[in-house]
Motif scaffolding. Structure first.
Motif, PDB file in Angstrom:
ATOM      1  N   SER A 156      -6.349  -1.982   0.789  1.00 56.87           N
ATOM      2  CA  SER A 156      -7.416  -1.228   0.131  1.00 56.87           C
ATOM      3  C   SER A 156      -8.111  -0.289   1.104  1.00 56.87           C
ATOM      4  O   SER A 156      -8.420   0.858   0.771  1.00 56.87           O
ATOM      5  N   LEU A 198     -10.848   4.716  -6.023  1.00 56.84           N
ATOM      6  CA  LEU A 198     -10.199   3.461  -5.650  1.00 56.84           C
ATOM      7  C   LEU A 198     -10.646   2.363  -6.606  1.00 56.84           C
ATOM      8  O   LEU A 198     -11.843   2.084  -6.732  1.00 56.84           O
ATOM      9  N   GLN A 217      -6.081   8.789  -8.434  1.00 53.71           N
ATOM     10  CA  GLN A 217      -6.504   7.439  -8.798  1.00 53.71           C
ATOM     11  C   GLN A 217      -5.582   6.461  -8.074  1.00 53.71           C
ATOM     12  O   GLN A 217      -4.356   6.555  -8.194  1.00 53.71           O
ATOM     13  N   VAL A 218      -6.149   5.531  -7.317  1.00 51.64           N
ATOM     14  CA  VAL A 218      -5.331   4.555  -6.596  1.00 51.64           C
ATOM     15  C   VAL A 218      -5.911   3.157  -6.798  1.00 51.64           C
ATOM     16  O   VAL A 218      -7.070   3.001  -7.170  1.00 51.64           O
ATOM     17  N   LEU A 261      -6.280   2.967   1.969  1.00 51.19           N
ATOM     18  CA  LEU A 261      -6.435   4.017   0.973  1.00 51.19           C
ATOM     19  C   LEU A 261      -7.741   4.775   1.180  1.00 51.19           C
ATOM     20  O   LEU A 261      -7.807   5.986   0.956  1.00 51.19           O
ATOM     21  N   THR A 301     -10.753  11.127  -4.800  1.00 50.33           N
ATOM     22  CA  THR A 301      -9.951   9.908  -4.954  1.00 50.33           C
ATOM     23  C   THR A 301     -10.839   8.806  -5.510  1.00 50.33           C
ATOM     24  O   THR A 301     -11.978   8.627  -5.053  1.00 50.33           O
ATOM     25  N   GLU A 316       0.840   3.293  -3.209  1.00 52.48           N
ATOM     26  CA  GLU A 316      -0.458   3.921  -3.479  1.00 52.48           C
ATOM     27  C   GLU A 316      -0.710   5.104  -2.531  1.00 52.48           C
ATOM     28  O   GLU A 316      -1.262   6.125  -2.938  1.00 52.48           O
ATOM     29  N   HIS A 342       0.809  -1.216   0.000  1.00 50.67           N
ATOM     30  CA  HIS A 342       0.000   0.000   0.000  1.00 50.67           C
ATOM     31  C   HIS A 342       0.840   1.263   0.000  1.00 50.67           C
ATOM     32  O   HIS A 342       0.334   2.346  -0.245  1.00 50.67           O
ATOM     33  N   ARG A 395       0.909   8.105  -3.830  1.00 51.96           N
ATOM     34  CA  ARG A 395       0.162   8.791  -4.890  1.00 51.96           C
ATOM     35  C   ARG A 395      -0.762   9.862  -4.311  1.00 51.96           C
ATOM     36  O   ARG A 395      -1.133  10.802  -5.009  1.00 51.96           O
ATOM     37  N   LEU A 396      -1.148   9.686  -3.055  1.00 51.39           N
ATOM     38  CA  LEU A 396      -1.998  10.685  -2.385  1.00 51.39           C
ATOM     39  C   LEU A 396      -1.165  11.768  -1.699  1.00 51.39           C
ATOM     40  O   LEU A 396      -1.727  12.678  -1.089  1.00 51.39           O
TER      41      LEU A 396
END
Length: 430
Positions: free
Chosen positions: A384, A400, A375-376, A387, A398, A348, A345, A351-352
């Motif tokens: 998951s 998911l 986008q993740v 996120l 966002t 991902e 994770h 990415r945020l």
């Protein structure tokens, strides 16, 4: 393939009802193989893994009926399953089924105990580590089974039945402890299991086995003593509350601010989680029938944690805790000691806007002032939901992807969060 869209920035306020524990429901369903009578399980969560296990058990000739809602019952109470394994039609668990869910390998022990033979596919690789089945095999051999590996299958035989033995696990394993218990309860003679896993879900399965006529001492401890009985009978049992779900929503509440009551959460199963959260500056206290979580006004403090078998901090909450620490005022350290690949994770979360450095089995998380939507992609069940926690405070939107991972372990997640004020919706693909 469904997606979940979240617009960050809303605080969470309200009540979330905690579902039955997936990690207890699955072995409880498998335990039904041990008796010809009907095992009735209440509060079984509506999850993809539960549906898949129903199909796997059906392959062995097990009949499962899902009871309708009783008067006064609502969706948050889960489902009632009536499971009847009167006749075992097939003692083989094929690769195409076992490969979809590792927990289905656990049918080995009850099939062997009940029928004197079992042929179960090796589970193969796994996204979060190898999780070998050697300790399951060790347990069955200590109970007198003959084990061979043939073309990717574990072939186990005990033509005269299993017999009591002394099982000392070299390391703690939840799955192997379940297997040892299920093998020992109808074995001839007494069994001692040392270095048994102590997770509350194992205690829940043991309590259900006792209702079915098993004789087990030491439930909740690392040494279990089992006096074998000739047969088990049917029983009725309600699945324990999911401590991982409770911890997940506690961290979501802490991330966003607000006050959330976790109705039905079992505080006695969350001691270490509550200790860690309090050290980060979150107020966690007992409430009527559950737990109340609110973040104090001074923001989140950094923490230092390593995952450990119960009663230590659970690996199943590591990703969620990491999401929470991305907004702490300072640098947090999280060491993962259970599964070697459980940091998927991290990329991902980055990415945020998270600032995370990996050093082998240790993650160094430097808190940031803001996260931003992106986008993740979900890589496994717990990753998951981490996120989702981060997205709840990320600026903007966002999306998911691969939410089928979420559906394996969280019952109606978006509905529960939306009821507390989150801006979250599922987008179905047609």
């Amino acid at each position: 393939m469904d997606r979940i869209r979240i617009r960050g920035g809303n605080t969470l306020n309200g009540t979330i009802h905690i579902s039955g524990a997936k990690n207890a429901a699955l072995p409880l369903m498998i335990a039904a193989l041990l008796t010809e009578d009907t095992l009735t399980l209440h509060r079984v969560p509506r999850l993809a893994d539960v549906r898949l296990l129903q199909r796997i058990l059906g392959n062995h000739g097990v009949d499962i009926t899902v009871a309708g809602k009783r008067s006064g019952q609502n969706g948050r109470d889960g489902e009632t399953l009536r499971i009847s394994a009167k006749v075992i039609a097939d003692t083989t668990a094929p690769y195409e089924l076992v490969s979809k869910m590792r927990a289905s390998f656990w049918v080995l022990a009850p099939l062997l105990a009940r029928c004197g033979e079992a042929k179960v596919s090796l589970p193969g690789g796994c996204a979060i580590g190898t999780r070998p089945v050697d300790l399951h095999i060790l347990a069955m051999e200590k109970l007198g089974a003959e084990i061979a590996i043939d073309a990717g299958y574990v072939v186990a035989r005990a033509p005269k039945g299993l017999k009591g033995g002394h099982i000392a696990f070299p390391k703690v394993s939840v799955g192997a402890t379940h297997a040892a218990l299920m093998g020992a309860v109808t074995a001839k003679g007494d069994t001692v299991i040392e270095n048994a896993a102590r997770e509350p879900e194992i205690g829940d399965v043991a309590q259900c086995l006792v209702k079915m006529g098993a004789v087990i001492e030491g439930i909740g401890s690392s040494t279990l003593k089992i006096k074998g009985v000739p047969r088990l009978h049917g029983a009725e049992h309600a699945v324990i509350a999911d401590r991982i779900e409770a911890g997940t929503y506690a961290m979501a509440a802490a991330m966003t601010g607000g006050v959330v009551k976790l109705a039905g959460a079992r505080i006695d199963t969350l001691d270490e989680v509550m200790t860690v959260m309090r050290s980060s500056g979150v107020d966690v206290e007992a409430a009527n029938d559950g737990l109340k979580v609110k973040r104090n006004g001074s923001g989140l403090a950094p923490i230092k944690v390593e995952t450990e078998p119960y009663p230590g901090f659970p690996t199943d909450l590591q990703a969620q805790l990491m999401a929470l620490t991305t907004r702490a005022r300072g640098t947090s350290i999280i060491r993962e000691t259970i599964f070697e690949n459980r940091f998927m994770h991290v990329q991902e979360l980055a990415r945020l806007g998270a600032d995370i450095q990996l050093h082998g089995d240790t993650a160094e998380i430097r808190g940031v002032d803001r996260l931003t939507g992106a986008q993740v992609m979900a890589t496994d069940l717990r990753a998951s939901v981490s996120l989702v926690i981060a997205a709840l405070v990320a600026e903007g939107e966002t999306t998911l992807h691969r939410v089928y991972h979420l559906d394996r372990g969280f019952e109606t997640l978006e509905d529960k969060l939306k009821a507390c004020g989150a801006d979250i919706e599922r987008l179905s693909s047609h």
